[in-house]
Design an enzyme around this catalytic site. Structure first.
Site: not given
Ligand code: SAH
Ligand code: SF4
Length: 392
Positions: A103, A116, A123, A127, A130, A353
């Site tokens: 995205e 952004c 990832c 976290c 997230c 963002c």
């Protein structure tokens, strides 16, 4: 003999010109028997004019153009969704060659336009608040896929148009706050940023290209040697106990090591660190957290970006109350810190963002290798229909 050469030439995969920094392109030109000044011509066509075919590079001789057409490509990832929010925020879903999607968000403001971009599919850092982290890591983006995001945005926003010196470009800023941890895709991210900063490339100001990281300390030291850009640090907690939980890479590189790396990055410059702090109700938004945060960072030149938590399915955190966000901010300001609360933009499509919903389903958990870049993991191919349903 000639035959053999031709076969070898044809067997080579085509070079995507968007993957090459200016230095790479000069080398590439030499390798095909062209003078290095060709690289300047080509860069200008690509990034100043935004042409999409070699044939449009009219100051390059016909013979060279024919050669370039054979051995290079200008392919860009495909835009599968383009959504404009009421506040002008625009969000694109981009499908990569591998079938993965990322995205990208464009946020127009009075005096700037910020794009952004993503650096990875998913990832690995996980976290706790997230959505991208919840997907797990899938793969690193190639240079041309990172540069390609800026190309796509500029093409769709008509940002290659000739303008006078007083009209600002539509994309003035790039922030690596989309999906992924940019410092775990180090080489490709640095090359892409070089193309963004290069005068013959996109020519963006080094103060307007921001790398956001959750704190890959060794890569921060390396970054200082390799490129000069703005730095945003995802801090989110002033104590190791809490940060270990929210930003697990803290277990490997604790707060004091991270702050040393930040001091080193800005040492000898007039740069400031942007401290990102996602406010989670009752978790890190108490008055004492604000005091501890202020004491921790007040001696490092910087400003705090308070980010209201963007909730998503399957996560228990809650967004802090507006009143507490304002109070948290005023405590920081009481220490002489500059603190701003990030506007939530494009709420109707989760577009803000750094808050990309990351709806792509190909999630696989993996651990980080030393360098962080890595082995191939399961790549579930997505069809456009699946994505459309996901986003509906
Ligand atoms: N991996 C990098 C860059 C991508 S995340 C990093 O962590 O810095 C960009 C920013 O969005 C980070 O500050 C991140 O903490 C923040 N973010 C992630 N999930 C969020 C959420 N649900 N709500 C608000 N901000 C979030
Ligand atoms: Fe990765 Fe950044 Fe999300 Fe953490 S906040 S999981 S580092 S994208």
């Amino acid at each position: 003999m000639l035959d053999v050469n031709i076969k070898v030439e044809n067997a080579k995969p085509q070079t995507n010109l968007y993957s090459l920094t200016f230095d790479d392109l000069k080398e590439f030109c030499l390798s095909i028997g062209e003078k290095p000044y060709r690289a300047t011509q080509i860069m200008k066509w690509l990034y100043h004019k935004g042409v999409r075919s070699i044939d449009e590079m009219t100051d390059v001789s016909k013979k060279t153009r024919e050669k370039l057409k054979e051995i290079t490509t200008l392919s860009l990832p495909e835009v599968v969704l383009d959504h404009l929010s009421e506040d002008g925020t625009r969000k694109w879903l981009i499908r990569l060659d591998s079938g993965n999607s990322i995205e990208m968000v464009y946020i127009p403001e009075d005096d700037r336009g910020t794009l952004c971009v993503s650096s990875q599919v998913g990832c690995a850092l996980d976290c706790s608040f997230c959505a991208t982290g919840k997907q797990g890591f899938n793969r690193n983006l190639a240079v041309e896929e990172i540069v390609g995001q800026l190309m796509i945005a500029k093409l769709l926003l008509n940002d290659f148009e000739e303008i006078d010196n007083f009209t600002p470009r539509k994309v003035t800023n790039v922030v690596f706050m989309g999906m992924g941890e940019p410092l775990l895709n180090y080489r490709n991210v640095v090359s892409a940023m070089k193309i963004m900063l290069d005068d013959y490339g996109f020519g963006l100001s080094k103060r307007r290209v921001t790398l956001s990281t959750s704190g890959v300390v060794p890569a921060l030291y390396r970054l200082k040697e390799d490129i000069d850009v703005a730095l945003a640090i995802s801090l989110h907690a002033p104590y190791n106990t809490l940060r270990d939980e929210l930003v697990p890479i803290n277990q490997k590189y604790p707060i004091n090591e991270l702050l040393d790396a930040c001091r080193n990055y800005i040492d000898g410059t007039n740069k400031k660190i942007t401290w990102e702090y996602v406010l989670l109700r009752g978790v890190n938004d108490r008055d004492e957290d604000a005091h501890a945060l202020a004491r921790l960072i007040r001696n490092i030149p910087g400003k705090v970006n308070l980010i209201p938590f963007n909730p998503f399915d399957g996560v228990d955190y809650q967004t802090s109350d507006r009143k507490q966000i304002d109070h948290f901010r005023s405590i920081l300001m009481g220490y002489g810190l500059v603190a701003v609360t990030r506007k939530t933009r494009g709420d109707d499509v989760d577009a803000a963002c750094g808050q990309l919903a990351g709806r792509v389903k190909d999630r696989t958990k993996r651990t980080i290798s030393q360098e962080g870049v890595g082995q191939e993991v399961d790549q579930t191919k997505l069809t456009q229909e699946t994505l459309m349903t996901e986003l509906a």
